[in-house]
Structure formats: C-alpha cells, structure tokens
Design a protein around this motif. Structure first.
Motif, PDB file in Angstrom:
ATOM      1  N   ILE A 145       0.836  -1.203   0.000  1.00 15.43           N
ATOM      2  CA  ILE A 145       0.000   0.000   0.000  1.00 15.43           C
ATOM      3  C   ILE A 145       0.871   1.253   0.000  1.00 15.43           C
ATOM      4  CG2 ILE A 145      -1.782   1.263   1.261  1.00 15.43           C
ATOM      5  CD1 ILE A 145      -2.722  -1.305   0.034  1.00 15.43           C
ATOM      6  N   LEU A 199       1.983   1.918  -3.315  1.00 17.80           N
ATOM      7  CA  LEU A 199       0.969   2.561  -4.150  1.00 17.80           C
ATOM      8  C   LEU A 199       0.967   4.065  -3.904  1.00 17.80           C
ATOM      9  CD1 LEU A 199      -1.855  -0.053  -3.740  1.00 17.80           C
ATOM     10  CD2 LEU A 199      -0.569   0.438  -5.807  1.00 17.80           C
ATOM     11  N   ILE A 258       4.938 -13.930 -11.302  1.00 19.16           N
ATOM     12  CA  ILE A 258       4.017 -14.863 -10.660  1.00 19.16           C
ATOM     13  C   ILE A 258       3.787 -16.097 -11.532  1.00 19.16           C
ATOM     14  CG2 ILE A 258       1.677 -15.178  -9.805  1.00 19.16           C
ATOM     15  CD1 ILE A 258       3.271 -13.467  -7.975  1.00 19.16           C
ATOM     16  N   PHE A 261      -4.972 -16.535 -14.723  1.00 19.22           N
ATOM     17  CA  PHE A 261      -5.932 -17.149 -13.819  1.00 19.22           C
ATOM     18  C   PHE A 261      -5.827 -18.674 -13.884  1.00 19.22           C
ATOM     19  CE2 PHE A 261     -10.195 -18.800 -12.979  1.00 19.22           C
ATOM     20  CZ  PHE A 261     -10.433 -18.240 -11.748  1.00 19.22           C
ATOM     21  N   ILE A 282      -2.475 -20.020 -12.491  1.00 22.50           N
ATOM     22  CA  ILE A 282      -2.337 -20.075 -11.042  1.00 22.50           C
ATOM     23  C   ILE A 282      -3.245 -21.154 -10.458  1.00 22.50           C
ATOM     24  CG2 ILE A 282      -2.712 -18.777  -8.914  1.00 22.50           C
ATOM     25  CD1 ILE A 282      -1.645 -16.346 -10.307  1.00 22.50           C
ATOM     26  N   MET A 283      -4.416 -21.324 -11.082  1.00 20.49           N
ATOM     27  CA  MET A 283      -5.318 -22.342 -10.563  1.00 20.49           C
ATOM     28  C   MET A 283      -4.766 -23.746 -10.776  1.00 20.49           C
ATOM     29  SD  MET A 283      -7.586 -20.708  -9.181  1.00 20.49           S
ATOM     30  CE  MET A 283      -8.731 -22.004  -8.786  1.00 20.49           C
ATOM     31  N   PHE A 288      -6.665 -11.888   0.783  1.00 20.30           N
ATOM     32  CA  PHE A 288      -6.381 -10.708  -0.031  1.00 20.30           C
ATOM     33  C   PHE A 288      -6.885 -10.920  -1.444  1.00 20.30           C
ATOM     34  CE2 PHE A 288      -4.115  -9.415   3.578  1.00 20.30           C
ATOM     35  CZ  PHE A 288      -3.970  -8.049   3.479  1.00 20.30           C
ATOM     36  N   PRO A 302     -10.797 -19.807  -6.368  1.00 21.33           N
ATOM     37  CA  PRO A 302      -9.334 -19.708  -6.304  1.00 21.33           C
ATOM     38  C   PRO A 302      -8.812 -19.544  -4.882  1.00 21.33           C
ATOM     39  CG  PRO A 302     -10.253 -17.936  -7.650  1.00 21.33           C
ATOM     40  CD  PRO A 302     -11.369 -18.829  -7.288  1.00 21.33           C
ATOM     41  N   VAL A 305      -5.408 -21.215  -3.613  1.00 27.25           N
ATOM     42  CA  VAL A 305      -4.156 -20.471  -3.491  1.00 27.25           C
ATOM     43  C   VAL A 305      -4.302 -19.400  -2.424  1.00 27.25           C
ATOM     44  CG1 VAL A 305      -3.514 -20.839  -5.879  1.00 27.25           C
ATOM     45  CG2 VAL A 305      -4.815 -18.818  -5.278  1.00 27.25           C
ATOM     46  N   HIS A 310       0.343 -13.964  -2.279  1.00 29.54           N
ATOM     47  CA  HIS A 310       0.484 -13.170  -3.493  1.00 29.54           C
ATOM     48  C   HIS A 310      -0.274 -13.772  -4.670  1.00 29.54           C
ATOM     49  CE1 HIS A 310       4.242 -11.746  -1.379  1.00 29.54           C
ATOM     50  NE2 HIS A 310       3.538 -10.666  -1.571  1.00 29.54           N
ATOM     51  N   TYR A 311      -0.412 -15.092  -4.679  1.00 27.59           N
ATOM     52  CA  TYR A 311      -1.115 -15.719  -5.791  1.00 27.59           C
ATOM     53  C   TYR A 311      -2.575 -15.314  -5.794  1.00 27.59           C
ATOM     54  CZ  TYR A 311       3.040 -18.511  -6.239  1.00 27.59           C
ATOM     55  OH  TYR A 311       4.314 -18.891  -6.410  1.00 27.59           O
ATOM     56  N   VAL A 365      -3.737 -12.579  -4.584  1.00 25.88           N
ATOM     57  CA  VAL A 365      -3.760 -11.177  -4.997  1.00 25.88           C
ATOM     58  C   VAL A 365      -3.834 -11.088  -6.518  1.00 25.88           C
ATOM     59  CG1 VAL A 365      -2.389  -9.057  -5.122  1.00 25.88           C
ATOM     60  CG2 VAL A 365      -2.541 -10.309  -2.967  1.00 25.88           C
ATOM     61  N   ILE A 366      -2.963 -11.842  -7.175  1.00 18.69           N
ATOM     62  CA  ILE A 366      -2.897 -11.747  -8.632  1.00 18.69           C
ATOM     63  C   ILE A 366      -4.118 -12.380  -9.295  1.00 18.69           C
ATOM     64  CG2 ILE A 366      -1.633 -12.641 -10.618  1.00 18.69           C
ATOM     65  CD1 ILE A 366      -0.259 -10.327  -9.562  1.00 18.69           C
ATOM     66  N   VAL A 367      -4.523 -13.538  -8.812  1.00 18.87           N
ATOM     67  CA  VAL A 367      -5.691 -14.196  -9.417  1.00 18.87           C
ATOM     68  C   VAL A 367      -6.916 -13.303  -9.307  1.00 18.87           C
ATOM     69  CG1 VAL A 367      -7.345 -16.038  -9.075  1.00 18.87           C
ATOM     70  CG2 VAL A 367      -4.962 -16.559  -9.141  1.00 18.87           C
ATOM     71  N   LEU A 392      -6.975 -10.037  -8.894  1.00 16.43           N
ATOM     72  CA  LEU A 392      -6.825  -8.866  -9.772  1.00 16.43           C
ATOM     73  C   LEU A 392      -7.199  -9.257 -11.202  1.00 16.43           C
ATOM     74  CD1 LEU A 392      -3.533  -7.065  -8.685  1.00 16.43           C
ATOM     75  CD2 LEU A 392      -5.832  -6.156  -8.620  1.00 16.43           C
ATOM     76  N   LEU A 450      -9.297 -11.563 -12.076  1.00 19.07           N
ATOM     77  CA  LEU A 450     -10.745 -11.678 -12.155  1.00 19.07           C
ATOM     78  C   LEU A 450     -11.403 -10.303 -12.247  1.00 19.07           C
ATOM     79  CD1 LEU A 450     -11.604 -14.551  -9.730  1.00 19.07           C
ATOM     80  CD2 LEU A 450     -12.340 -14.319 -12.087  1.00 19.07           C
ATOM     81  N   ILE A 489      -7.938  -0.719  -5.162  1.00 26.14           N
ATOM     82  CA  ILE A 489      -6.740  -0.319  -4.428  1.00 26.14           C
ATOM     83  C   ILE A 489      -7.066   0.805  -3.449  1.00 26.14           C
ATOM     84  CG2 ILE A 489      -4.511   0.829  -4.742  1.00 26.14           C
ATOM     85  CD1 ILE A 489      -4.217  -0.854  -7.306  1.00 26.14           C
ATOM     86  N   LEU A 524      -8.758  -0.767  -0.553  1.00 24.60           N
ATOM     87  CA  LEU A 524      -7.755  -1.506   0.229  1.00 24.60           C
ATOM     88  C   LEU A 524      -6.943  -0.538   1.086  1.00 24.60           C
ATOM     89  CD1 LEU A 524      -6.308  -4.189   0.803  1.00 24.60           C
ATOM     90  CD2 LEU A 524      -4.782  -3.687  -1.086  1.00 24.60           C
ATOM     91  N   ALA A 525      -6.588   0.595   0.494  1.00 22.46           N
ATOM     92  CA  ALA A 525      -5.814   1.589   1.236  1.00 22.46           C
ATOM     93  C   ALA A 525      -6.590   2.068   2.455  1.00 22.46           C
ATOM     94  CB  ALA A 525      -5.458   2.761   0.330  1.00 22.46           C
ATOM     95  N   ILE A 544      -6.338  -0.685   5.150  1.00 20.46           N
ATOM     96  CA  ILE A 544      -5.011  -0.827   5.738  1.00 20.46           C
ATOM     97  C   ILE A 544      -4.634   0.412   6.535  1.00 20.46           C
ATOM     98  CG2 ILE A 544      -2.576  -1.005   5.117  1.00 20.46           C
ATOM     99  CD1 ILE A 544      -3.321  -3.227   3.323  1.00 20.46           C
TER     100      ILE A 544
END
Lengths: 288, 567, 384
Positions: free
Chosen positions: A99, A102, A230, A272, A275-276, B31, B78, B82, B85-86, B88-90, B92, B94, B218, B221-222, B225
């Motif tokens: 964060i 960001l 990733i 997607f 990773i799955m 996350f 997902p 997972v 970080h995974y 997070v990325i998955v 994002l 989606l 984001i 999320l900010a 946090i």
C-alpha cells in the motif's frame, strides 16, 4: 498462416520485453518480498530522462540510456532507503509495503507530469524494417530481443560468479537463513533495488523509441513484470523469463482468432488458469 | 451545504465498501483484490433492473446483493486453492476480466457508454433527489452493513475467521470448516459491497465501467489498511480520511495547470507517512479482554470440565483409531509404507525414528490432512477414509503440529475457545436467528476455556497475546488447544522438543493424566526419557517402514536398534 | 370622478410600469463564476492541459477588455481524473455549492453523463467541446456541444474513401464510447456502398502495444484503413501500420500535436476528417487566437483548445443576451434559453456556428491531408 507467424514473432518480441521487466521486478520481489509497485513510475522516469537527455538536449542515445539507468537506480535505491526500510524498521506487516508503494506510485507518477509536462514524448532513431519470409519486424524490435538476451546473460553471470550475486541468490532462497549465515541483508536489498531498477530503464527506453513515452506507461510495465514473475514462479529468475515469454506469446497468439476487444483480459485469463492449475508457477523454488 | 452532504454520501459508500472489504482482508486474511468488480456488479444489477425492467425498490437492491454474492463464489474458488500473493494476482485478474465482460456486453450494460437515467429512491412524492436527502438512504445502508459486519466479527464466527487467517491448517486441526467459512465470508462481503454499488447507481443515476477499475479496489484496500485491518471502526476511519483528505486538498490554492497533480502528490505523501509511522494502521485490532465479547468471570463446575477431558469409554482399554497397511507416495517417493497402528484408550503410543522416517506423514494420514495412497483407517470400526480434518475433529480425532501453529495474533483464551466443539456461533445463520443461544453458549465456553487453561496452568495469562508467550507456555497452549477440541484421540507432534527439564516435569504428568482419564494418545518424540517415561507402546519407523513395535523396554534392548539409533 | 380615474390609471401605470421596470433591470452578480471539469490528472491529462489553457486565455482576454458588460468572469478548473464519473460529480457539487457557478464547461463522456442530471435539476448550463459520442446527445437539454459528433467525423471519413474509390475497409478503433459510435456510423455506410469491412480491431485507451491489432489488419489485406482513434493513439496506429508495411491509404478522424509527435514521418499522406480549424487571414479572430495561444504557451493551438476557447466566448455572449432581457438573468436555465432562442454564435473557426435542436453545433467538417507534418486542407465535406 502468415498471420500466425507474424503473431508468433510479435509474441516473442513482446515476450522479451515482458521478460526484461519481469527480471527487474523479480530481482527485487524475490529477494526482498516487497511488492514494489513504484517500479512502474520509475520506468516512466527512466523513459522521460532518456528523452530529456537524448531528445531535448540532443546528446547521443547512449548517454540518454546511461542517464536513464542512473536515474532509475537512484530512484529505486531511494525508495528502498526512505520508504521500505522505514517500514521494515517499524515492523510493518507484509502487505503494508504494497500500500505504501501505491502511495509512492501516485507521488512519482504525478511528479513526472509536473516535472516533464503532459503529453507523449518520442525519440526518433533510424529504425529500418526487416523481413524474414512473411514476417515483418523493425530494428527496435531486434534491439528489444538483443538487450534482453545480453542483460539476462550478464545478470546470470553476476548472480552465479560474484560474491554479491551469490548473496542475492541465498537471500532469494531463504532470507532468514541468509541473515543467519552472516549475509548483510541491508546491503543486498540496496543492491537488488539498484540493479532491478537499473534493468527496468532498458525496456523503458525501448518503449520510448518504439511507441513513445507517456506519463502512465509505468502501470503496464509493473503489471506485466509482476505477472511474469508470478506466472514463472516467485523466487526463480528463469521463471520470470519463461513467464514473460508465456504472457507475450499468449497475448499475441491468443488474439489470432479471438476479437481484439478482449485484449485486456486474455493475459489475465491465462494467468488465472495458470495459477489455478499450477499455483507454484512454471519454475518453482518452493521446496517441500 | 449540499457539497458537504455529497461528501458525506461518498463517505457512506466507501465506509460500506471498506467495512465489507475488511471482513475479507482484515478478519479472514483473504487478499482477494476484486472488490470493485463486486461493487460494479451491485451497481450494474440495480441500474439494469431499474432502467430496463422498471422494478421497484427493494427488488433491485436484493437482486444486486444476491447476484454479487453468487459471483463471489467464483472468486472464492481460487481462494480455496491459493493464498498470499497468488490470490492477490488471481483476484486482480478476475477484476479485470469481470470489468471487460461488462464493457463488451453492450446489449446489456451499454458498453462503454454505460447506463444513464437510473431513478433515485422515491417514496410517494418524496424523492431522495438531493445529496442531503440521499444521505438518509446512504446512512441507513451504512448502518445496516456495519451492523451485519459487527454481528459477524464480534462472534464465534468472527473469531474462527481470525483463526483461519492466522493459520489455516491449525484452524482445520481444531475442527473449523474452512470451505464454509471462506465461501460464506466471500458471499457476505460481496453482498455488502453490492449494497454500496446499488446506492452508487441510485445516487449518481449513471453507471459506467470507469468507476470500478482496479484503482478503485486499491483505493478501498488503502482505506482498510490505513484505518487498521481487523478493526471495524478502523476501516470506517480509513474511509473517512481518504474521502475527506482529497476534498480538503482542493482548497489548497495552486497554479491551475499542476494543481491537481500536486494535490495527488501530497495525498500520496500523507498516505506513505501514515503507514511509516503507524504501520499497524490507525486503529489496531482489539486485544486482551476487549477481544472477548462476553464476560469471563462466569464460573463453571468441575464436573463439566471432567466430562470434556474424559474419553467416552469406560475403564477398560479398547482400540479407538486403527490404521491398517497405510501407504503414502508423493510422485516417486514413498513417504510411508505398510504402516499399521492401533491407538487405544487409556494408552500412550509413541512414534520414534530419525528425521524423514515418515512419522509426521503417519499423523497427516491418521488425521485426514493427507489421503493415503493405499490402506484403511477406521474410527471405532467405521472407515474414515477421505474425511476432511475438521470432520475427524468432530468425530474425535485431533492433532497438534511440530511447529505449534498457534493463532499468534489472538489471545491465549481465544486460542482455546475457538477450538471448543459444537459452537452454534460458528454458523452465520445462528448469529442472526438465535443470538441469545449463541451468547449463552459463548458464556459457558469462555468459562470452560478458563478451566482448560487452569488445567495447564496458563489461566494467569488468559488475556495475553499468544505471540508474547514463552516457548514452554506456547507448548502448554498447544496442549490446551488440543484438549479443547474434546477429541478422544489426541495426536501430539513433538510436544516436548526444546523444553528444559523443569518444564518437561510439568507437561509429562499432564499427558499421563489425560491417558488415565481415558484418552487415546499418540506422540511423536525424540527424547528417550520421555518415551520410556510415559509410553505404553512404541513404533520405530525408518525410511517409511515400521522397523519395530513393542514396549519401550523391548525396543531399547533390541541390539540392532540400539546400534543404529539409540547409540 | 375624472380625477379618480386618472389616479387609478396613474396607479395602474405605476404598478405595471414599476413591475415592468423591475423585471427589466438586470440583477447583476459581482462576478460571473463558471466552472470547467477537465482531465487535469490521470492518463489523458494532455486534454486537460490544452483545454484549461484555452479557457484561461479566453477568460483573461474577456476580463482585460473590461469583463462582460463591466462584470468580470471567472472560470474555476476542476479535475475528473481523466473520465471518472464520481470525480465529475464531486467536482460539480463543489462548483455549485462552493463557487455558486451557473455554467460548467465539461469534457469526457462518463463524467458528463453523470453530471447531466445534476445540471437538469439545478439548472446549470453545460458546454461541451470535447469528443461527442451519441450517448451525450439528449442527455439533458441544458447541454450544448460545439464539436461535431464523432459519428459525423467517421461518416465524413468514409465518404472521403468513397470519393477516392477505395475498396475493402479495415478499422482500428478506440475501445470507448467515441470509437464505438464511429464504428456504428461508418461500418454500415461502407457495407451499404457494397464494400466489405475486413477487420475491426480494438485499441485500449492508453494502450502501448498494438502490434497484434496491426498484424491482424495487415493479414486482412484491406484497401484502406479507417483509424477511429483519438489522440494520442491515432499516432500510434499510423506509426505501427506503416512500420508493419501496411501501405494502403489511412483515413482517420484526428491529428493533434501528440499524434504528430508519435507518428512522425509516417504521418505523411495520412488523411483525416476534422472540424475545420485552421487559423487564416480570412478569419482574423482565428488568427488572433492562434497567435495569442502560441505566444503564451509556446505550442500551436489544437482544435480542442479552439473549442474550449470558443465555449468561453459562447458563455459570455449568452450572458449578454440573457442580461439584455433583464431580471434575474444570471441563471443556467435563462442562459440555456438565451442560446436556444438565438442559436447562432460567432465561431473562432471563422464565420458563425448554429446549434441544432439536439444541442450540437453544426460545424464545417473538412478533410485534411498531412504534408510535411502539417495538416493541409483538402475539401469540405457535406454529410449526406
């Protein structure tokens, strides 16, 4: 078929670009586990610096690239020392740096606009068009691939042959263990931030030459770098390279039959599924 | 001032979003950064139902909630596979995909033009068509959503969520149903986000994809946090700051051409500064006594505790859990083969052997954390093959971990309470339909947990954070947590390692007493003094094979074993 | 009795005359305050820069000349962060409540669509000079556009292609409302002409990599390519198509400084349909504006600049006309009414322009061809 070959070539060229971004981002992320989003605006800064030196001031391109590399390395190191280091010292939980990063992204991105003004910047170089059978590509495309290969080989040698390189690899494997065996993790962190950011300056200049630089170009850069890392598997630089190429190829070949209005999601669909189906990435350092 | 009301409406929307996202991120530790996509689903559903079908309030709102909740289950899938970080990325990914589908589905969503002319709420001639009037609806929405979130988090379910966040496998090992918790928290979080989306559509009367980009996720999320994850008020405070701050910055006079960029720069700097100086967020998670939601002074008679600590069998020893010819292969590697064991009540069984012998694999097989490649497992003569760990805990088989896996950011008593069986408050429906039952039971459970802590002599530290305990105390807490499950078969993975003699002398009698009260106990141990001191039967494993079985004395006297292992 | 009647008449006269006089005396504010909601930050901040500069220029000119009938004009610039609806609404609320504006210059579809109901409700005049997609037309009758519809520009472009006798068309399209509305107008037209549309490829706003789209267009072997893109992606499109060896005619709908910067030498021969803004000696105002803009900001005036500059003057003129009617004239609805009653205004493009019933000003659309980096006027287009 000609289209397929052309898209294949495009995919490989873009793949080199993403792989290079992935290398820089991956070096930082795998070693420090900081999701350094501000990697994006640093890429933008590098491109604008190259434009300032070689475009606005008219110095040779090589000076521009050197300047871009220097500025990127300074900004990368600076962001570690001023922001992430302070967070580490104050015991921030793992996602706080994301964060904060960001926040830094917002600052740097707008700073580019304030310092350099808005609008697109380009740098004209003599680029010629080549063809290989039915496949077209320009000399800048060649540079993209060559710069990636050179940097990847050099980085590989650095990591395996030098003391600091081995320290970086050790920390990538296991930061705790690295600390235990007496590696100066602060120094290693500074080095990876400097090195990773310096690497990112090269694809930044390539974008400047190829498509022109804009103040928001950094977002795509950091995103694709992150995705490459990733997909490839955290902690593996070979993985980041493979991830970069995979994303580049899929993004390009995937649109062979699918309408281009879906371009924005196609790499995410792959991501997607990837990773799955294989959450550890293509190359995984995860040991059980 | 309409402008102030407008900012207040925005605050309400973001406070709902931040609160719902906090459930996911702060409490459940998931996350999944696709919140703006669910917000979008809520907004689009309301916009489409009101403009094309003209449905009256509250139908579009309900449809928004249900549809977003349904879609969130796609995102939950997902999250079941997972994490970190995974995820997070998955998520994002989606988020991007959902938004692109919305933009490309022109016939339904208006494509890039979006949908205009969504009617605001009106009741008779009273239309909520000004920011001031709309603020009523927005505040009601916020109050309702906050109440739901408060109910969820200040409850056994909320505590279970935090336990899952702290350590998923440990949460399973105390009998929590991870699948149920993940899916339901996703659905509720999505439903609440959809309320904000529905309000958005009504308030702005225009819905377009630009309003729900990754940046929006984001931004939310900010807020979470910044305000403090895992603290409901924190997320609301975060929303207030991040909504109001940019508006305040608008009043800083600056040259026009760079003004808005300078404001964003200041905004970014403030965000970073707050995080550097308050890395845990402005309001931290509730700890100590405040973490509890009932009083802990209620007493409870000894008999009930005794019942919990006792096995259900009589005085005679009988086989409770039996594994036969168990075999587990990972790829080409055989971790354990042809392993047969019978755990009996009133008995302590020991597993010994060098590292990599397959002891922990044996535990994982017996407790459902791994599925055997071959072989049979029976609990009281009934096969339990393929059952999930939390089912096995409910049926009476529980285990601890070598690396403890405590819920470190929860208090000592919370670590124990969360493991108590049959809690009505672990089901969301009960929280809303039977609040009194949940509360009464929670009071009993709290008292029971205190009893268990007294049993292991940790009652003095009940309200300390588990992370602050000494190593020996952590080990005792592991025992207490395992006891709390009420299981009759208890499997301890190296409960004694790393303890000094004094502490050993404290824990050994505890285990002995448990066996006396009828529990079937199995321990993995390296310390031969412990083995000889308390075990009735010992299995010696090496390279996945059972080398010898017998009483400690028999094994110690085996010359071959003595040569290879005992020296 | 006569006295009485006289008195009554006098009283009536006073009453009527008095009220008539009260109605006619304009209630002047100290200052005319208007707002502008532009892309001052975010990925399209180039537009914000150009538009805000032009607005500043016009406001300063008007005030230096003594304001509008002696009353100064002020325009407050707000940011919608490159097209975010929510930001637009916040800005609108600030403008209305804090600055008490009666007119707002707006840009970009999403924020404009989101503020349209507020303008309706509060009676705020909206003047739009940016891209005009079909969705904006008719969103509120408080809004007037001084830019041609994107679809009209597209039609002009395909008509040009028809005149040149070109065949199958490939389209490279901006993935937003403006791009979509051009496709909706151009593609059916071209198919009706008996040609094929061999490829339609979409480009994201702010896209950096369009190699795939270009490769697909090349593979579709078109006789010409329609570039339904706006700045700066049109430049990227031109450059990539040429680099990849697509050497058929390119016809687009925009050519700005940014496009020129990116396309560079590849822009040579590119044709585009656009609002005809070329400063010339025939139209002294256009010349005066272009010179003043360049002198002050060091860059050539874009037609986007011209549109917003012009919008400020439209606002000033509308205020004058409303004021002439007197009364409580400083009001968005009165201003909009004044525009509708007499929809013809001087245009910085030369001559005058007239708003049609749908609020869109009919401007002259012309075809330009790039020669030595500059757009050269080719011909006017009459849309049919």
């Amino acid at each position: 078929m000609d289209l397929f070959l052309q898209l294949l070539a495009n995919g490989l060229i873009n793949g080199s670009h993403y792989a290079l971004l992935g290398l820089g981002f991956g070096l930082i992320f795998s070693t420090t586990r900081i999701v350094h989003f501000a990697y994006g605006p640093i890429v933008t800064f590098a491109a604008y610096t190259a434009w300032l030196i070689s475009g606005s001031m008219g110095l040779p391109l090589i000076v521009g690239i050197a300047g871009a590399v220097l500025v990127a390395a300074l900004l990368g190191t600076g962001s570690y020392l001023t922001l992430y280091r302070a967070l580490e010292r104050n015991g921030a939980p793992p996602l706080i740096p994301l964060i904060a990063s960001l926040g830094l992204t917002i600052v740097l991105e707008n700073l580019v606009g304030v310092l350099f003004g808005t609008g697109v910047r380009t740098l004209d170089v003599d680029s010629s068009v080549h063809f290989l059978g039915p496949v077209f590509f320009t000399s800048i495309h060649v540079w993209q691939v060559v710069s990636f290969v050179v940097i990847a080989v050099a980085l590989g040698a650095f990591l395996r042959r030098t003391r600091y390189g081995r320290a970086i690899l050790a920390m990538t494997d296991d930061p705790e263990m690295a600390r235990v065996i007496g590696i100066d993790t602060l120094k290693v962190s500074i080095i990876v931030f400097a090195l990773g950011s310096a690497i990112s300056a090269v694809p930044a200049v390539m974008v400047l030459l190829k498509d022109g630089a804009s103040t928001h170009m950094g977002f795509a850069a950091v995103f694709m770098g992150f995705v490459a890392v990733i997909v490839g598997g955290v902690g593996s630089l070979r993985g980041a390279i493979a991830g970069g190429y995979l994303v580049g190829l899929v993004e390009s070949l995937g649109l062979w039959q699918i309408p281009t209005e879906w371009q924005g999601s196609i790499s995410f669909v792959v991501l997607f599924l990837m990773i799955m189906l294989r959450p550890q990435g293509l190359f995984s350092m995860a040991r059980k | 001032m309409e402008y102030i009301y407008h900012v207040a409406v925005l605050f309400c929307l973001y406070a709902i979003l931040a609160t719902s996202f906090n459930l996911l991120v702060g409490f459940a530790g998931l996350f999944a950064l696709s919140h703006a996509a669910l917000y979008a689903i809520g907004a689009y559903t309301t916009a489409i139902l009101t403009t094309t079908l003209g449905l009256p309030f509250p139908v579009p709102l309900i449809a928004s909630i249900l549809f977003a909740a349904l879609l969130s289950i796609v995102i939950a899938v997902p999250a079941l596979r997972v994490s970190g970080h995974y995820l997070v990325i998955v998520s994002l990914a989606l988020q991007v995909i959902v938004l692109q589908v919305i933009v490309n589905w022109k016939s339904l969503t208006g494509g890039t033009d979006g949908i205009s002319g969504v009617p605001t709420y009106s009741f008779g001639s009273f239309a909520l068509d000004t920011p001031a009037r709309f603020l009523i609806a927005a505040m009601l929405g916020l109050a309702a959503c906050y109440w739901v979130a408060w109910r969820l988090t200040r409850s056994p379910f909320g505590r279970a969520l935090r336990a899952m966040r702290e350590n998923e496998s440990a949460a399973q090992s105390v009998g929590l149903d991870i699948l149920y918790m993940k899916v339901s928290v996703f659905a509720i979080s999505a439903g609440l986000a959809a309320v904000a989306g529905s309000l958005f559509a009504r308030y702005f009367s225009y819905v377009g994809a630009d309003s729900f980009s990754i940046n929006e996720t984001i931004y939310i999320l900010a807020m979470v946090i910044l305000g403090g994850t895992g603290n409901l008020r924190g997320a609301v405070l975060g929303a207030a700051i991040l909504v109001v701050l940019p508006e305040l910055l608008k009043f800083l006079p600056m040259p026009v051409d760079i003004a808005d960029k300078m404001r964003l720069i200041i905004y970014g700097c403030v965000l970073m500064a707050v995080l550097v100086f308050r890395p845990q967020g402005l309001l931290p998670e509730l700890r100590g006594k405040k973490a509890m939601f009932v009083q802990t002074d209620a007493e409870r008679d000894e008999a009930d505790t005794a019942k919990l600590l006792d096995g259900e069998t009589g005085a005679t020893s009988e086989t409770v859990l039996e594994g036969r010819n168990l075999c587990k292969r990972f790829g080409g590697i055989t971790a354990i083969s042809d392993f047969s064991i019978a755990l009996r009540s009133h008995r302590i069984t020991g597993l010994i052997g060098p590292n990599g012998a397959g002891k922990t694999t044996a535990f994982n097989l017996l407790t459902g954390f791994l599925k055997p490649t071959d072989g049979q497992i029976d609990l009281r003569g009934k096969s339990i093959l393929g059952k999930k760990p939390h089912h096995l805990v409910a049926s009476g088989v529980a285990r601890s971990f070598q690396d403890l896996r405590l819920f470190t950011n929860m208090t000592v008593i919370e670590n124990v309470v969360v493991a108590l069986p049959n809690q009505a408050g672990h089901r969301i429906s009960n929280l809303f339909l039977k609040p009194l039952t949940v509360r009464a039971q929670e009071r009993e459970n709290t008292a029971l947990a205190m009893q268990i802590l007294r049993f292991v002599e940790l009652d003095g530290k009940a309200h300390e954070t588990a992370a602050d305990l000494s190593y020996a105390e952590e080990k005792l807490l592991v025992v207490a947590r395992l006891l709390a499950t009420g299981a009759e078969v208890l499997l301890f993975d190296e409960p004694m390692s790393g303890l000094d003699q004094t502490t050993l002398r404290e824990i050994l009698p505890v285990l002995r007493r448990l066996a006396e009260r009828g529990k079937a106990i199995c321990i993995i141990e390296h310390n031969l003094d412990v083995i000889t001191g308390i075990c009735d039967e010992v299995f010696f494993l090496d390279e996945g094979r059972t080398m010898a079985v017998g009483s400690p004395a028999e094994l110690m006297s085996d010359p071959e074993l003595a040569e290879r292992y005992f020296k | 009795m006569r006295k009485l009647i006289a008195a009554a008449i006098a009283a009536t006269a006073v009453a009527f005359g008095g009220s008539a006089a009260a109605q006619n005396a304009p209630k002047d504010p100290d200052k005319y305050r208007a707002g502008a909601i532009l892309a001052m930050s975010g990925k399209a901040d180039w537009y914000g820069k150009v538009m805000s500069r032009a607005i500043q220029l016009a406001v300063d000119e008007i005030n230096e000349a003594g304001g509008i009938e002696g009353i100064p004009l002020e325009v407050i610039i707000e940011d919608h962060k490159s097209g975010i609806a929510k930001e637009g609404v916040s800005a609108m609320n600030r403008l209305i409540n804090i600055y008490d504006v009666k007119a707002v210059l707006t840009s970009f579809s999403p924020p404009t669509l989101a503020i349209a109901p507020i303008a309706d409700e509060k009676g705020i005049l909206l003047l739009n000079g940016g891209g005009t997609s079909a969705a904006l037309v008719g969103a509120t009758n408080m809004m007037f556009h001084n830019r041609s519809l994107a679809s009209d520009l597209g039609l002009a472009a395909v008509q040009r292609a028809k005149k040149e006798g070109l065949g199958d068309m490939a389209q490279l399209v901006w993935k937003n409302d403006a791009g979509d509305s051009v496709v909706a107008a151009a593609a059916p037209y071209w198919e009706k002409e008996g040609h094929k549309v061999v490829a339609t490829e979409f480009v994201e706003l702010g896209a950096s990599n369009i190699d795939t789209q270009v490769a697909k267009i090349r593979a579709s072997r078109p006789d010409w390519v329609g570039l339904w893109l706006f700045s700066p992606e049109s430049g990227l499109g031109i450059r990539k198509l040429r680099e990849f060896g697509v050497d058929v005619p390119l016809i687009g709908i925009e050519y700005t400084g940014d496009v020129k910067e990116i396309a560079g030498k590849y822009a040579e021969g590119y044709e585009y349909a656009s609002d005809y803004f070329i400063p010339s000696d025939d139209y002294p105002w256009s010349k005066r504006f272009a010179d003043a803009y360049e002198a002050r900001f060091g860059e050539k005036a874009e037609f986007y600049a011209a549109n917003y500059y012009e919008n400020v003057y439209v606002l000033a003129e509308a205020i004058r006309r409303a004021r002439a009617k007197g009364g409580d004239y400083w009001d968005g609805r009165k201003l909009a009414e004044a525009i509708r009653e007499n929809p013809t205004f001087d245009s910085v493009y030369g001559g005058s322009m007239t708003y049609q019933d749908n609020g869109v000003a009919k401007k002259r659309v012309a075809i330009f061809k790039v020669e030595n980096g500059e757009g050269k006027f080719v011909e006017y287009v009459t849309l049919n």
